[in-house]
Design a protein around this motif. Structure first.
Motif, PDB file in Angstrom:
ATOM      1  N   SER A   1      43.734  30.830  39.764  1.00  0.00           N
ATOM      2  CA  SER A   1      42.712  31.641  40.577  1.00  0.00           C
ATOM      3  C   SER A   1      41.375  31.944  39.720  1.00  0.00           C
ATOM      4  O   SER A   1      40.446  32.392  40.196  1.00  0.00           O
ATOM      5  CB  SER A   1      43.162  33.016  40.961  1.00  0.00           C
ATOM      6  OG  SER A   1      44.113  33.567  40.037  1.00  0.00           O
ATOM      7  N   CYS A   2      41.559  31.977  38.335  1.00  0.00           N
ATOM      8  CA  CYS A   2      40.471  31.929  37.470  1.00  0.00           C
ATOM      9  C   CYS A   2      39.819  30.421  36.933  1.00  0.00           C
ATOM     10  O   CYS A   2      38.742  30.557  36.086  1.00  0.00           O
ATOM     11  CB  CYS A   2      40.718  32.695  36.085  1.00  0.00           C
ATOM     12  SG  CYS A   2      41.250  34.560  36.669  1.00  0.00           S
ATOM     13  N   SER A   3      40.419  29.474  37.327  1.00  0.00           N
ATOM     14  CA  SER A   3      40.098  28.335  36.862  1.00  0.00           C
ATOM     15  C   SER A   3      38.785  27.615  37.261  1.00  0.00           C
ATOM     16  O   SER A   3      38.566  26.398  36.611  1.00  0.00           O
ATOM     17  CB  SER A   3      41.337  27.348  37.013  1.00  0.00           C
ATOM     18  OG  SER A   3      42.522  27.609  36.091  1.00  0.00           O
ATOM     19  N   HIS A   4      38.105  28.267  38.089  1.00  0.00           N
ATOM     20  CA  HIS A   4      36.994  27.981  38.455  1.00  0.00           C
ATOM     21  C   HIS A   4      35.922  28.399  37.561  1.00  0.00           C
ATOM     22  O   HIS A   4      34.599  28.176  37.818  1.00  0.00           O
ATOM     23  CB  HIS A   4      36.453  28.004  39.845  1.00  0.00           C
ATOM     24  CG  HIS A   4      36.747  29.700  40.277  1.00  0.00           C
ATOM     25  ND1 HIS A   4      37.767  30.410  40.056  1.00  0.00           N
ATOM     26  CD2 HIS A   4      35.768  30.317  41.175  1.00  0.00           C
ATOM     27  CE1 HIS A   4      37.418  31.506  40.324  1.00  0.00           C
ATOM     28  NE2 HIS A   4      36.205  31.597  41.046  1.00  0.00           N
ATOM     29  N   ARG A   5      36.227  29.136  36.489  1.00  0.00           N
ATOM     30  CA  ARG A   5      35.245  29.790  35.913  1.00  0.00           C
ATOM     31  C   ARG A   5      35.110  29.273  34.295  1.00  0.00           C
ATOM     32  O   ARG A   5      36.149  29.069  33.704  1.00  0.00           O
ATOM     33  CB  ARG A   5      35.896  31.300  35.543  1.00  0.00           C
ATOM     34  CG  ARG A   5      36.004  32.401  36.939  1.00  0.00           C
ATOM     35  CD  ARG A   5      34.632  32.477  37.590  1.00  0.00           C
ATOM     36  NE  ARG A   5      34.875  33.499  38.691  1.00  0.00           N
ATOM     37  CZ  ARG A   5      34.016  33.644  39.462  1.00  0.00           C
ATOM     38  NH1 ARG A   5      32.923  33.171  39.491  1.00  0.00           N
ATOM     39  NH2 ARG A   5      34.226  34.530  40.642  1.00  0.00           N
ATOM     40  N   SER A   6      34.198  29.023  33.783  1.00  0.00           N
ATOM     41  CA  SER A   6      33.923  28.714  32.660  1.00  0.00           C
ATOM     42  C   SER A   6      33.845  29.637  31.337  1.00  0.00           C
ATOM     43  O   SER A   6      32.836  30.163  30.874  1.00  0.00           O
ATOM     44  CB  SER A   6      32.626  27.763  32.567  1.00  0.00           C
ATOM     45  OG  SER A   6      32.606  26.544  33.202  1.00  0.00           O
TER      46      SER A   6
ATOM     47  N   PHE B   1      53.699  27.446  50.846  1.00  0.00           N
ATOM     48  CA  PHE B   1      53.094  27.857  49.629  1.00  0.00           C
ATOM     49  C   PHE B   1      51.861  28.755  49.859  1.00  0.00           C
ATOM     50  O   PHE B   1      51.412  28.576  50.779  1.00  0.00           O
ATOM     51  CB  PHE B   1      52.590  26.634  48.905  1.00  0.00           C
ATOM     52  CG  PHE B   1      51.975  27.097  47.438  1.00  0.00           C
ATOM     53  CD1 PHE B   1      52.876  27.126  46.554  1.00  0.00           C
ATOM     54  CD2 PHE B   1      50.486  27.215  47.352  1.00  0.00           C
ATOM     55  CE1 PHE B   1      52.146  27.528  45.218  1.00  0.00           C
ATOM     56  CE2 PHE B   1      50.200  27.888  46.181  1.00  0.00           C
ATOM     57  CZ  PHE B   1      50.752  27.816  45.227  1.00  0.00           C
ATOM     58  N   VAL B   2      52.212  29.878  49.132  1.00  0.00           N
ATOM     59  CA  VAL B   2      51.153  31.109  49.261  1.00  0.00           C
ATOM     60  C   VAL B   2      50.287  31.132  47.920  1.00  0.00           C
ATOM     61  O   VAL B   2      50.827  31.363  46.800  1.00  0.00           O
ATOM     62  CB  VAL B   2      51.670  32.553  49.333  1.00  0.00           C
ATOM     63  CG1 VAL B   2      50.712  33.363  49.353  1.00  0.00           C
ATOM     64  CG2 VAL B   2      52.518  32.339  50.886  1.00  0.00           C
ATOM     65  N   SER B   3      49.048  30.753  48.027  1.00  0.00           N
ATOM     66  CA  SER B   3      47.843  30.893  46.841  1.00  0.00           C
ATOM     67  C   SER B   3      47.229  32.158  47.030  1.00  0.00           C
ATOM     68  O   SER B   3      46.936  32.786  47.916  1.00  0.00           O
ATOM     69  CB  SER B   3      46.836  29.773  47.116  1.00  0.00           C
ATOM     70  OG  SER B   3      46.047  29.869  46.230  1.00  0.00           O
ATOM     71  N   THR B   4      47.615  32.821  45.612  1.00  0.00           N
ATOM     72  CA  THR B   4      46.803  34.091  45.526  1.00  0.00           C
ATOM     73  C   THR B   4      45.212  34.016  44.811  1.00  0.00           C
ATOM     74  O   THR B   4      44.491  34.710  44.778  1.00  0.00           O
ATOM     75  CB  THR B   4      47.570  35.029  44.496  1.00  0.00           C
ATOM     76  OG1 THR B   4      47.557  34.088  43.062  1.00  0.00           O
ATOM     77  CG2 THR B   4      48.874  35.264  44.863  1.00  0.00           C
ATOM     78  N   ALA B   5      44.930  32.588  44.855  1.00  0.00           N
ATOM     79  CA  ALA B   5      43.591  32.320  44.139  1.00  0.00           C
ATOM     80  C   ALA B   5      42.521  32.458  45.508  1.00  0.00           C
ATOM     81  O   ALA B   5      42.829  32.399  46.401  1.00  0.00           O
ATOM     82  CB  ALA B   5      43.518  31.018  43.795  1.00  0.00           C
ATOM     83  N   GLY B   6      41.308  32.839  44.979  1.00  0.00           N
ATOM     84  CA  GLY B   6      40.341  33.093  45.948  1.00  0.00           C
ATOM     85  C   GLY B   6      39.438  31.752  45.726  1.00  0.00           C
ATOM     86  O   GLY B   6      39.294  30.824  46.362  1.00  0.00           O
ATOM     87  N   GLY B   7      38.390  32.318  44.678  1.00  0.00           N
ATOM     88  CA  GLY B   7      37.234  31.271  44.634  1.00  0.00           C
ATOM     89  C   GLY B   7      37.727  29.863  44.448  1.00  0.00           C
ATOM     90  O   GLY B   7      37.409  28.598  44.618  1.00  0.00           O
ATOM     91  N   ALA B   8      38.626  29.758  43.278  1.00  0.00           N
ATOM     92  CA  ALA B   8      39.262  28.488  42.955  1.00  0.00           C
ATOM     93  C   ALA B   8      39.954  27.716  43.924  1.00  0.00           C
ATOM     94  O   ALA B   8      39.747  26.594  44.094  1.00  0.00           O
ATOM     95  CB  ALA B   8      40.412  28.719  41.651  1.00  0.00           C
TER      96      ALA B   8
END
Length: 397
Positions: free
Chosen positions: A147-152, A369-376
Motif C-alpha cells: 500500500s506504500c509501494s507507489h511512493r518513491s 482477497f481483500v486489499s488494504t492498499a489505497g493509492g497503490a
C-alpha cells in the motif's frame, strides 16, 4: 522475484529491516480497525520462525518531517504485540546513536519497532543520505507494504540501492491477486467501482474496459454519469465539466464490448443525517441529494454478480456511514460474499472504505482477497509501474 521464501536466503541471526504499513484508523489514540495489522502477521511469524532479528519500519499519517505526538506508532506497537503475544521493544525517539546501539543488542527472534519513519524529513524526500542511514541499521531489507509501494520514499525505494532487498509474504499475495484480475482472467469478469470523483478513477476504468465484461459505476461517480445523461441530480455530489471524460468511457465501452451500468433508481434526502426516500430517476428534485442506490439498481447488480466468475469491488454504493443509506453497500457486500462462497469465484475487494464496509457487513475471509492498499491498489489497476515494486525487481541479491 526476490522473496523471503528463497531457500538460499539465510535469515537466522540477520537484522531484517521490515517495512510494513501500519497506517491504521485511530480515534483519540484508540485503534478502530486492525486489518492492516493482521495482514502482516504471516511475514513477521515467518521471520520469527527463521530466528531473524526484526526491525519494523512504518508510518502513520502525514507529519511532513516533524514529530507529531498524536502520530506516534506506540499504540500500534502495543496492539501488534498483543496479536503476536510477544514483547516488542518500541523505540520512541528518532533514529540516533542510541537506536543503533539498541539494534546491535537485539537477540534472534525478537522485535524492535522504530518510531514513525515520516517524522524524518528525509523519508518522503527520498534523501540519499537518509536512505543510507536507515540501510545501515540492518543486513536485509524486506518490503511488505504494498500500500506504500507507489511512493518513491526512502524506506520504500531509496533503501533498496544499499542493501539486499526482498518481497514479504503479504506483498507477494497482493501482487499475485491483482495480476489474476488483469492478466489471468476467468470470465465473465465484472467491476463495481465507486467513490466521489470520476476523474480520479478514469484511468482505471479506461484500462479495465479493455478486459472486463461489465463495469458498474456507483457512489458520487455515478451522479456525474447521470448528470451527463441529462438527469436532474439535485444537490448531489458530482464533478463539473467532466462530460468529455464520461463520453470517453461510453465510447470505449462500445469499442471493447464492455457493458457500463449506472443507477436505475436512488435513495435521496435533503441532508446527510436525514431519512432516506426511494425515488425513480425522473422524480429527483432540486433539493435532493442522492445518497444510495435503490432496489431496482441492487437487483440489476445482483444479476451481474450472479453471472460473474471474477469480481472486483472498489468503492461503496452510497453514504453508508448513515444506516439510512447503507442498504446498497450492504447488499453488494453480502451478494459478492455469498457468490464467492457458493460458487468459488475469484473476488477482490480494495480500498479503505470498502474494507470498512465488508468488516461491517460480511466476514472478511469470505472474499478471495481483500486489499488494504489505497493509492497503490488503484495505480496498479491503472497499469502503472509502482516505484517500490520496480526497485525490488531491479535488485540483484
Amino acid at each position: 522475484m526476490n522473496t523471503i521464501l528463497d531457500k538460499k536466503l539465510v535469515l537466522k541471526n540477520k537484522k531484517v529491516l521490515l517495512r510494513v504499513d501500519l497506517n491504521v484508523p485511530m480515534n483519540n489514540g484508540a485503534i478502530t480497525e486492525t486489518t492492516r495489522i493482521e495482514k502482516i502477521l504471516p511475514t513477521i511469524n515467518y521471520l520469527l520462525e527463521k530466528e531473524a532479528k526484526i526491525i519494523i519500519i512504518s508510518h502513520v499519517g502525514r507529519p511532513k518531517g516533524k514529530v507529531v505526538n498524536e502520530m506516534s506508532l506506540e499504540p500500534i506497537s502495543n496492539k501488534l504485540s498483543q496479536f503476536l503475544n510477544k514483547k516488542i521493544l518500541f523505540k520512541k525517539f528518532l533514529i540516533n546513536e542510541d537506536t543503533i546501539n539498541q539494534i546491535k543488542e537485539i537477540k534472534n527472534a525478537s522485535i524492535i519497532m522504530l518510531e514513525n519513519i515520516r517524522f524524518h524529513k528525509g523519508e518522503e524526500e527520498n534523501e540519499e543520505n537518509f536512505s543510507k542511514q536507515i540501510s545501515s541499521l540492518g543486513d536485509i531489507y524486506v518490503n511488505d507494504a504494498f500500500s506504500c509501494s507507489h511512493r518513491s520514499h526512502a524506506s520504500i525505494e531509496g533503501i533498496t540501492k544499499y542493501m539486499p532487498s526482498f518481497f514479504g509474504l503479504q506483498i507477494i499475495e497482493e501482487i499475485n491477486a491483482l495480476k489474476r484480475l488483469t492478466s489471468e482472467i476467468k470470465k465473465p469478469i465484472s467491476c463495481i467501482i465507486g467513490g466521489s470523483k470520476i476523474s480520479t478513477k478514469i484511468n482505471i476504468i479506461k484500462n479495465l474496459i479493455k478486459i472486463f465484461d461489465s463495469i458498474i459505476i456507483v457512489g458520487g461517480m455515478a451522479n456525474t454519469v447521470l448528470k451527463f445523461k441529462g438527469i436532474n441530480i439535485g444537490r448531489s455530489i458530482n464533478e463539473v465539466d467532466k462530460n468529455n471524460l464520461v463520453k470517453e468511457i461510453f465510447e470505449d465501452s462500445i469499442k471493447y464490448n464492455c457493458e457500463i451500468n449506472c443507477p436505475l433508481d436512488v435513495v435521496v434526502s435533503n441532508k446527510l443525517d436525514g431519512l432516506g426516500k426511494g425515488k425513480e430517476l425522473d422524480e429527483i428534485e432540486n433539493d435532493d441529494m442522492i445518497l444510495d442506490i435503490g432496489p431496482k439498481t441492487i437487483s440489476s447488480i445482483e444479476k451481474i454478480i450472479n453471472k460473474s466468475n471474477t469480481i472486483l469491488w472498489n468503492g461503496p454504493a452510497g453514504y453508508f456511514e448513515n444506516p439510512n443509506f447503507e442498504n446498497g453497500t450492504k447488499k453488494i457486500s453480502q451478494m459478492i460474499s455469498d457468490k464467492t462462497i457458493r460458487d468459488n469465484i475469484f473476488s477482490v475487494v480494495g480500498g479503505g472504505e470498502t474494507v470498512a464496509a465488508i468488516n461491517k457487513y460480511s466476514k472478511i475471509d469470505s472474499f478471495t482477497f481483500v486489499s488494504t492498499a489505497g493509492g497503490a491498489f488503484l495505480e496498479f489497476l491503472e497499469g502503472k509501474t509502482l516505484p517500490g515494486i520496480k526497485a525490488l525487481n531491479s535488485c540483484q541479491n
